[in-house]
Motif scaffolding. Structure first.
Motif, PDB file in Angstrom:
ATOM      1  N   UNK A   1      -4.436  21.479  33.210  1.00  0.00           N
ATOM      2  CA  UNK A   1      -5.238  20.335  32.791  1.00  0.00           C
ATOM      3  C   UNK A   1      -4.917  20.117  31.314  1.00  0.00           C
ATOM      4  N   UNK A   2      -4.224  19.019  31.055  1.00  0.00           N
ATOM      5  CA  UNK A   2      -4.008  18.605  29.672  1.00  0.00           C
ATOM      6  C   UNK A   2      -5.316  17.921  29.328  1.00  0.00           C
ATOM      7  N   UNK A   3      -6.139  18.597  28.561  1.00  0.00           N
ATOM      8  CA  UNK A   3      -7.524  18.185  28.381  1.00  0.00           C
ATOM      9  C   UNK A   3      -7.618  16.721  27.964  1.00  0.00           C
TER      10      UNK A   3
ATOM     11  N   UNK B   1     -18.013  17.189  31.277  1.00  0.00           N
ATOM     12  CA  UNK B   1     -18.047  17.626  32.679  1.00  0.00           C
ATOM     13  C   UNK B   1     -17.202  18.882  32.884  1.00  0.00           C
ATOM     14  N   UNK B   2     -16.032  18.905  32.292  1.00  0.00           N
ATOM     15  CA  UNK B   2     -15.168  20.078  32.428  1.00  0.00           C
ATOM     16  C   UNK B   2     -15.759  21.274  31.702  1.00  0.00           C
ATOM     17  N   UNK B   3     -16.142  21.103  30.449  1.00  0.00           N
ATOM     18  CA  UNK B   3     -16.616  22.241  29.664  1.00  0.00           C
ATOM     19  C   UNK B   3     -17.918  22.829  30.192  1.00  0.00           C
TER      20      UNK B   3
ATOM     21  N   UNK C   1     -17.155  26.356  37.516  1.00  0.00           N
ATOM     22  CA  UNK C   1     -15.859  26.550  38.184  1.00  0.00           C
ATOM     23  C   UNK C   1     -14.712  26.452  37.185  1.00  0.00           C
ATOM     24  N   UNK C   2     -14.792  25.507  36.259  1.00  0.00           N
ATOM     25  CA  UNK C   2     -13.748  25.369  35.238  1.00  0.00           C
ATOM     26  C   UNK C   2     -13.702  26.621  34.370  1.00  0.00           C
ATOM     27  N   UNK C   3     -14.831  27.043  33.864  1.00  0.00           N
ATOM     28  CA  UNK C   3     -14.874  28.198  32.967  1.00  0.00           C
ATOM     29  C   UNK C   3     -14.468  29.492  33.655  1.00  0.00           C
TER      30      UNK C   3
ATOM     31  N   UNK D   1     -13.981  26.075  22.445  1.00  0.00           N
ATOM     32  CA  UNK D   1     -14.749  25.014  23.090  1.00  0.00           C
ATOM     33  C   UNK D   1     -13.927  23.745  23.140  1.00  0.00           C
ATOM     34  N   UNK D   2     -14.164  22.967  24.165  1.00  0.00           N
ATOM     35  CA  UNK D   2     -13.513  21.671  24.282  1.00  0.00           C
ATOM     36  C   UNK D   2     -13.977  20.828  23.106  1.00  0.00           C
TER      37      UNK D   2
END
Length: 116
Positions: A49-51, A62-64, A68-70, A114-115
């Protein structure tokens, strides 16, 4: 498989690869149904995932905030990489080890960042 909001350069560099356009401009599923972090991570399972660009505040949030992402991705922030946007690598992806070696030595502490 790479997921990104910036499809131009990855599209040129990976002509045989699969790109998920997180902005939905070139992705029918996201364009028709909107972005769903659970569908992305559980069904489509991008290896990279290229953020999202920092202007995509809701996508980044949503991602951070996704458990499931973490749990499933190692995040290398843009600050650590010396760029505007970070990179997340799927830990069980077939190319994880090779991709992880590409990360700079300074970025050896995934998920401690962190994002943006």
């Amino acid at each position: 498989v790479i997921a990104t909001t910036e499809v131009g350069l990855p599209g040129i560099l990976l002509p045989a690869g699969s790109i998920i356009d997180l902005a939905g401009l070139n992705d029918r599923q996201i364009a028709m149904n909107g972005f769903d972090v659970h569908r992305l991570l559980n069904d489509r399972k991008p290896d990279v995932i290229y953020m999202p660009h920092p202007h995509y505040v809701d996508l980044n949030r949503a991602l951070s905030e996704s458990e499931a992402f973490n749990k499933s991705y190692s995040l290398y922030s843009g600050d650590l990489l010396g760029v505007d946007m970070g990179v997340a690598l799927r830990k069980v992806g077939p190319h994880y080890t090779a991709l992880e070696r590409l990360m700079p030595e300074v970025a050896t502490r995934p998920n401690e960042t962190h994002v943006q």
